[in-house]
Design a protein around this motif. Structure first.
Motif, PDB file in Angstrom:
ATOM      1  N   GLY A  16       0.807  -1.209   0.000  1.00  0.00           N
ATOM      2  CA  GLY A  16       0.000   0.000   0.000  1.00  0.00           C
ATOM      3  C   GLY A  16       0.839   1.257   0.000  1.00  0.00           C
ATOM      4  N   ILE A  17       2.026   1.224   0.592  1.00  0.00           N
ATOM      5  CA  ILE A  17       2.915   2.384   0.595  1.00  0.00           C
ATOM      6  C   ILE A  17       3.404   2.659  -0.818  1.00  0.00           C
ATOM      7  N   ASP A  18       3.770   1.612  -1.545  1.00  0.00           N
ATOM      8  CA  ASP A  18       4.223   1.776  -2.928  1.00  0.00           C
ATOM      9  C   ASP A  18       3.128   2.383  -3.792  1.00  0.00           C
ATOM     10  N   ALA A  19       1.928   1.818  -3.690  1.00  0.00           N
ATOM     11  CA  ALA A  19       0.822   2.314  -4.506  1.00  0.00           C
ATOM     12  C   ALA A  19       0.485   3.750  -4.158  1.00  0.00           C
ATOM     13  N   ALA A  20       0.553   4.093  -2.867  1.00  0.00           N
ATOM     14  CA  ALA A  20       0.244   5.451  -2.442  1.00  0.00           C
ATOM     15  C   ALA A  20       1.259   6.449  -2.987  1.00  0.00           C
ATOM     16  N   LEU A  21       2.527   6.072  -3.012  1.00  0.00           N
ATOM     17  CA  LEU A  21       3.540   6.949  -3.594  1.00  0.00           C
ATOM     18  C   LEU A  21       3.284   7.169  -5.079  1.00  0.00           C
ATOM     19  N   HIS A  22       2.892   6.127  -5.777  1.00  0.00           N
ATOM     20  CA  HIS A  22       2.549   6.279  -7.191  1.00  0.00           C
ATOM     21  C   HIS A  22       1.348   7.199  -7.343  1.00  0.00           C
TER      22      HIS A  22
END
Length: 233
Positions: free
Chosen positions: A161-167
């Motif tokens: 979820g952190i990766d997707a949120a950064l994107h």
């Protein structure tokens, strides 16, 4: 003002909620006249997470934020399966989905989006042990850490979820802002045991856990059990 609404329900996985919230909330600092983040729920009383030591509380009710710019749905285990037949939650997501420009989820939260009819004909992902279940709601399962298909942003299990949120931050405010957020939270993953070797995934254990989760979560929702192929035996 573009409101990003993080959805709560009893039993959610805390990091699914807090990880993306920590990433997206700085948008209100970088673009204070454009973005705000809120946490929404059926009520604002503290509710249990999937960790007995931690409770969470929404900042606003569903009624107070009826038309968010974006919604983010966290996942979990049995409680998330139960949330897939929570008509108040699904009604909120359907209404929000009529106008929201972004529909996001973490882990099994994508199954809740699917149950609300918001992922039909879209590529999506979820925790690897539940990935195939997305087909029951007309989505196209993709085994990736995060997937963007139009307005749908779905992340795989928990930390993804952190990766997707950064994107998503990069999509909304540009890569420079996303990089500053990444530096701000010192997000530079270096797991002590190195990257995952998916050939070593404990599939037998997770399949047994999945079967129990689905059976318990659909115990009072026969139509959902049918769609997910859950048997009573």
């Amino acid at each position: 003002m573009k409101t990003i609404a993080f959805v709560t329900y009893p039993g959610l996985t805390a990091l699914d909620l807090v990880g993306p919230l920590q990433v997206l909330d700085p948008l209100s600092a970088f673009r204070p006249d454009e973005y705000r983040t809120v946490v929404v729920g059926e009520h604002t009383d503290p509710m249990p997470s999937d960790n007995a030591a931690l409770r969470v509380a929404a900042s606003h009710t569903f009624e107070e934020v009826p038309d968010p710019f974006a919604v983010v749905v966290p996942g979990g285990m049995v409680s998330t399966i139960e949330a897939m037949s929570d008509e108040k939650l699904l009604a909120y997501l359907r209404r929000a989905g009529e106008t929201a420009e972004t529909l996001a989820s973490v882990c099994t939260g994508s199954l809740v989006l699917g149950a609300a009819g918001l992922l039909e004909d879209r590529e999506a992902t979820t925790h690897w042990a539940f990935l195939d279940l997305l087909e029951a709601f007309g989505a196209k399962p993709v085994a990736k850490r995060w997937v963007a298909d139009g307005r749908a942003f779905t992340a795989a299990g928990v930390a993804a979820g952190i990766d997707a949120a950064l994107h998503l931050v990069a999509t909304l405010a540009g890569e420079d802002v996303a990089r500053q957020v990444q530096f701000g939270i010192e997000y530079d993953p270096q797991p002590p045991f190195g990257p995952l070797n998916w050939e070593d995934a404990p599939r037998d254990m997770w399949q047994a856990w999945r079967a129990t989760t689905l059976k318990e979560g659909t115990a009072d929702a026969p139509e959902l059990a049918r769609r997910l192929g859950v048997t009573s035996a």
